[in-house]
Design a protein around this motif. Sequence first.
Motif, short mmCIF file in Angstrom:
data_model
loop_
_atom_site.label_atom_id
_atom_site.label_comp_id
_atom_site.label_asym_id
_atom_site.label_seq_id
_atom_site.Cartn_x
_atom_site.Cartn_y
_atom_site.Cartn_z
N LEU A 17 4.79 -4.22 13.67
CA LEU A 17 4.40 -3.58 12.42
C LEU A 17 5.57 -3.59 11.44
O LEU A 17 5.41 -3.91 10.27
N HIS A 18 6.77 -3.25 11.92
CA HIS A 18 7.95 -3.25 11.07
C HIS A 18 8.23 -4.65 10.54
O HIS A 18 8.52 -4.83 9.36
N SER A 19 8.12 -5.65 11.40
CA SER A 19 8.34 -7.03 10.99
C SER A 19 7.31 -7.45 9.94
O SER A 19 7.64 -8.13 8.96
N SER A 20 6.08 -7.04 10.14
CA SER A 20 5.02 -7.37 9.19
C SER A 20 5.29 -6.72 7.84
O SER A 20 5.14 -7.36 6.80
N LYS A 21 5.70 -5.47 7.84
CA LYS A 21 5.99 -4.78 6.59
C LYS A 21 7.21 -5.39 5.91
O LYS A 21 7.26 -5.47 4.69
N ARG A 22 8.20 -5.80 6.70
CA ARG A 22 9.39 -6.44 6.11
C ARG A 22 8.99 -7.73 5.41
O ARG A 22 9.51 -8.05 4.34
N SER A 23 8.07 -8.47 6.00
CA SER A 23 7.64 -9.71 5.36
C SER A 23 6.88 -9.43 4.06
O SER A 23 6.85 -10.26 3.16
N MET A 24 6.30 -8.23 3.95
CA MET A 24 5.57 -7.87 2.74
C MET A 24 6.52 -7.70 1.55
O MET A 24 6.13 -7.88 0.41
N ILE A 25 7.78 -7.35 1.83
CA ILE A 25 8.77 -7.20 0.75
C ILE A 25 9.75 -8.36 0.75
O ILE A 25 10.71 -8.36 0.00
N GLY A 26 9.50 -9.35 1.57
CA GLY A 26 10.38 -10.51 1.69
C GLY A 26 10.73 -11.19 0.38
O GLY A 26 11.90 -11.50 0.13
N GLY A 50 3.52 -8.69 -5.35
CA GLY A 50 2.10 -8.48 -5.59
C GLY A 50 1.62 -7.06 -5.40
O GLY A 50 0.45 -6.84 -5.07
N TYR A 51 2.50 -6.09 -5.60
CA TYR A 51 2.13 -4.68 -5.39
C TYR A 51 2.39 -3.86 -6.64
O TYR A 51 3.19 -4.22 -7.49
N HIS A 52 1.74 -2.71 -6.69
CA HIS A 52 2.02 -1.71 -7.72
C HIS A 52 3.41 -1.16 -7.43
O HIS A 52 3.82 -1.03 -6.27
N HIS A 53 4.16 -0.84 -8.48
CA HIS A 53 5.55 -0.44 -8.29
C HIS A 53 5.70 0.81 -7.42
O HIS A 53 6.66 0.92 -6.64
N ALA A 54 4.77 1.75 -7.49
CA ALA A 54 4.87 2.97 -6.68
C ALA A 54 4.69 2.64 -5.19
O ALA A 54 5.46 3.12 -4.34
N TYR A 55 3.70 1.81 -4.87
CA TYR A 55 3.48 1.41 -3.48
C TYR A 55 4.66 0.59 -2.98
O TYR A 55 5.14 0.78 -1.86
N PHE A 56 5.14 -0.32 -3.82
CA PHE A 56 6.27 -1.16 -3.43
C PHE A 56 7.50 -0.31 -3.11
O PHE A 56 8.17 -0.54 -2.11
N ALA A 57 7.80 0.68 -3.95
CA ALA A 57 8.96 1.54 -3.73
C ALA A 57 8.84 2.29 -2.40
O ALA A 57 9.81 2.40 -1.65
#
Length: 131
Positions: A17-26, A50-57
């Motif tokens: 899960l952590h690896s997957s989330k890290r790839s989301m901000i890659g 590709g995310y809204h800034h609040a979700y990305f943060a």
Amino acid sequence: MQVLAQIVRQELEISALHSSKRSMIGPALQMIREHPEHPWSLSELAQQCGYHHAYFAQLFKEVMGVSPKPYMIRKRIQLAKKLLLEEEKVEVTASKLGYASVHYFSRHFKSITGMSPSSFRLYGGEKGPVA
């Protein structure tokens, strides 16, 4: 034995899960790594992923343990250390890292390392003599 297998399974799931989330901000991490001198805005980084800034943060902090801005500052200071140890002048280092002011760069550098850039350069990264 079943309890041990359950624990190992849970750890593997958390790691995946952590690896997957890290790839989301890659893409944002790559932008920061390749251009640490650029004053990236939260919106620019979020848009790249590709995310809204609040979700990305929120996602960034969850994955990296720190918000994007402090992360970018730390990355700049890591590069600054390298440049200073390669005998770059403080003014040149600040400019290469996108700081408009040597004073502002020095303040960031000292807040993270505990030393001024010139002291860091003078003592090769080691703490100077005790007064």
